[in-house]
Design a protein around this motif. Sequence first.
Motif, short mmCIF file in Angstrom:
data_model
loop_
_atom_site.label_atom_id
_atom_site.label_comp_id
_atom_site.label_asym_id
_atom_site.label_seq_id
_atom_site.Cartn_x
_atom_site.Cartn_y
_atom_site.Cartn_z
N ASN A 183 -0.82 20.39 7.32
CA ASN A 183 -1.57 20.65 8.64
C ASN A 183 -2.49 21.84 8.85
O ASN A 183 -2.42 22.66 7.81
CB ASN A 183 -0.65 20.54 9.80
N TYR B 49 -7.37 22.58 3.09
CA TYR B 49 -7.04 21.62 4.00
C TYR B 49 -8.43 20.76 4.10
O TYR B 49 -8.35 19.63 4.20
CB TYR B 49 -6.61 21.99 5.37
N ASP C 76 -11.96 20.03 11.36
CA ASP C 76 -10.95 19.09 11.44
C ASP C 76 -11.08 18.39 13.18
O ASP C 76 -11.18 17.06 13.28
CB ASP C 76 -9.50 19.80 11.72
#
Length: 785
Positions: free
Chosen positions: A157, A516, A496
């Motif tokens: 995450n 990420y 994101d």
Amino acid sequence: MYVKQISTVILFLLLCANLSAQQINLKSPDLNLAVSPTGQITAMLNPKTNKNYLAPGVKAPLLKIRTANDWEEPAKAVFNPKSGIMTLDFAQSKISADIKVTQKKSHLVFELTGLSAKDKVKAISWGSYPTIIGQTIGEVIGVVRDGEYAIGLQSLNVKTIGGLLLNDGGADDSRGSVALTQAYGSSLQAFSLDRSKARKTTVWTQYPDMPVSAIPGETTIGSKIAVFGCPENQVLSRIGVIEVEEGLPHPLINGVWHKQSPETGRAYLIGDFDESNIDAMLDYTKQAGLMSVYHESPFLSWGHFALNPVSFPNGNAGMKTCVDKASKMGIRIGVHTLSTFINTNDPYVTPVPDKRLALTGSSILTANISPDATEITVESDQYFKNLKPSTLHAVQIGEEIIRFRTVSTTAPFKLLDCQRGAYGTKAAAHVKGTAAGMMMDYPYNTLFPDFNLQQEIAGNLSRFFNETGVSHMDFDGHEGCFSSGEGDYGMQAFADKVLKDTKHTVVNGTSRSSHYYWHNCSYWNWGEPWYGGFRESQGDYRLENQPFLERNYMPNMLGWFLLSSTTTAEDIEWMMARAAGYNAGFALVARYKNLQKNPNTKELLALIKLWQDAYRSKIFSPDQLTRLKNPENDFHLEQHNKGWNLYPFKKFKFEHAKQVLQPGQPTFSEWNFVNNNAEQPLNFSLTFMGKEGVISNPWIELDGYFKLELPGEYEAGNSIVCNGTTIKIYNSKGGFKQEVALKQAIPTLKPGKHTIKFDCGFPEETELTNRFVVKTISKPELIAK
């Protein structure tokens, strides 16, 4: 009876103690982990070979916590296999941590689900996990491999940052530190910060003690990682499985995961299309066989991303028309922006500045000020004296932006020579006690947002994509997200949100690598091809990047190249040979006027398509690929009905420097070379090497009968290029200067031995030399279909 009861209790306690002291074994089909009763990983086994990849003699805590400024490792670990909860006890701080452990077929999952005193924990670190693998270290992707087996760590995450925690903001200026080379092999690590409390941090090493607002509820609870092992040739597909199972970004292109799609890493065109010339620009893009036409500056301002009405008088509807036309041709439309950079003409700045613009710090007014005051007294000079990184010298007070020259060096501290109502804001009176904030800026005449405004800007971008259908962008200036004081978390969260909120796949790139974001990112590329000539600008950097891309499972990219009105076929084939060698994409910066002005545009674009078709068809042998990678080698490629002809060039390199000889003795240099191939045009380049100075009146003589004189002065870095029919002069950055008028035709090079003489005038004091290169084309290497 009483003694018997006591004995039973003691036996029960001993059994419990023995249970809690047992080794914890966690299993997946390709990786088994053993965790000691003290929370240290004691084995990382490949169960198929029973080989232990854990580096011996190195600490390997499953999880560490940081309270105040001290890191603490666990003293005790207990695992409940029914609930899947592992509890780690930290003796010094008397804090316990609950970790949810999930053992899956493809990987192991660890999630921090509870802390007994979460307010005391400022940060947590997964690992470091030391391995004996040292052959290939994917510092960004977080995978280490030895040719047969691989071990990887994946953050699951945004709050879990892959890499080392290097500072209070969690920013990492390196290319990546999820996996690092160590003396014993390698290490894998990730961390998470408690961002739920206001704090101060240093941003970009330039802004110390910058206040950062709290992000409510954003603690370390929920930090989550996957750890996996697998055969090396299965790494990429294994990560794809983890993405799907764990809800990570998993973009598709035409139904195929973008990391395995042949569309990923394709070359694209950067240009200046508009509603009137879009058809022509799409035609150019198709001629070159490129993925996208990407507008380099479509917006009136960054922040709200309203399109420039000069290029797009119909706004988003006009851009959508461009997208629809491109889509019918199988071409994407892209746009360029600098992520979170905010222009001073954007509505976030003018006429009323947003309260969420990033401030490096503030102080309060110690006296009332009128709308026309040019000196403003503040309680502290702490943030206002830090002017070295500031280009705007801008202060925000209420709804006014004020620019000032400097701040006085002694109390009472005054902002001097203030320019009121800057950037269209309104000069106003302000009362004593009002906050005055030093604004964070960048030399592009831009400001930055705090974290909340940053996320709103992400929403503005995704809204633009949804309304127009634009499906290509670069997160250029992605590091601007550091302005929030949230380090890599700010970068990850911004990208994101943009991509999650967009309803279609957006092919996207960046020059900033991060862990990420890897899951979202289509390619890593970089720009600014204007530092030198076509071949020289960022030349070494282009080649150094290729191993970095390969070890991190990213497509090879060569960066940006500039096609000007004078770019030649030789330059294009030099670029395309490198692209073929690395199977690499690139960006071709080709503005509309240059495409129109270059007399060879059709030929150049056809060559780009020809070479792409060739290397995407995998026609080249390993030996050819090795030679194609070498920037010293030049090639020409042709296609025919039986296959392909690859023509290598042979280069003869000579150098001429100033000589001190006896009076009357000739100072020219004489060189010999042999053309072992067919008769061909004389192809040479002459470059004047050195930092400064000029040479004068150079001349060249071929085979004792043809003399070419080039009267005049030539500066250091200039070059003269002959293709056998024309002679052109270029400046030190590869820009075309002029074409030399020839009095007679240049003779061809017949097979056999040739002699060249060269001389020029040098200044008295000089470090200039002349590099002379003759290039001959060799017999073709035939490549059958």
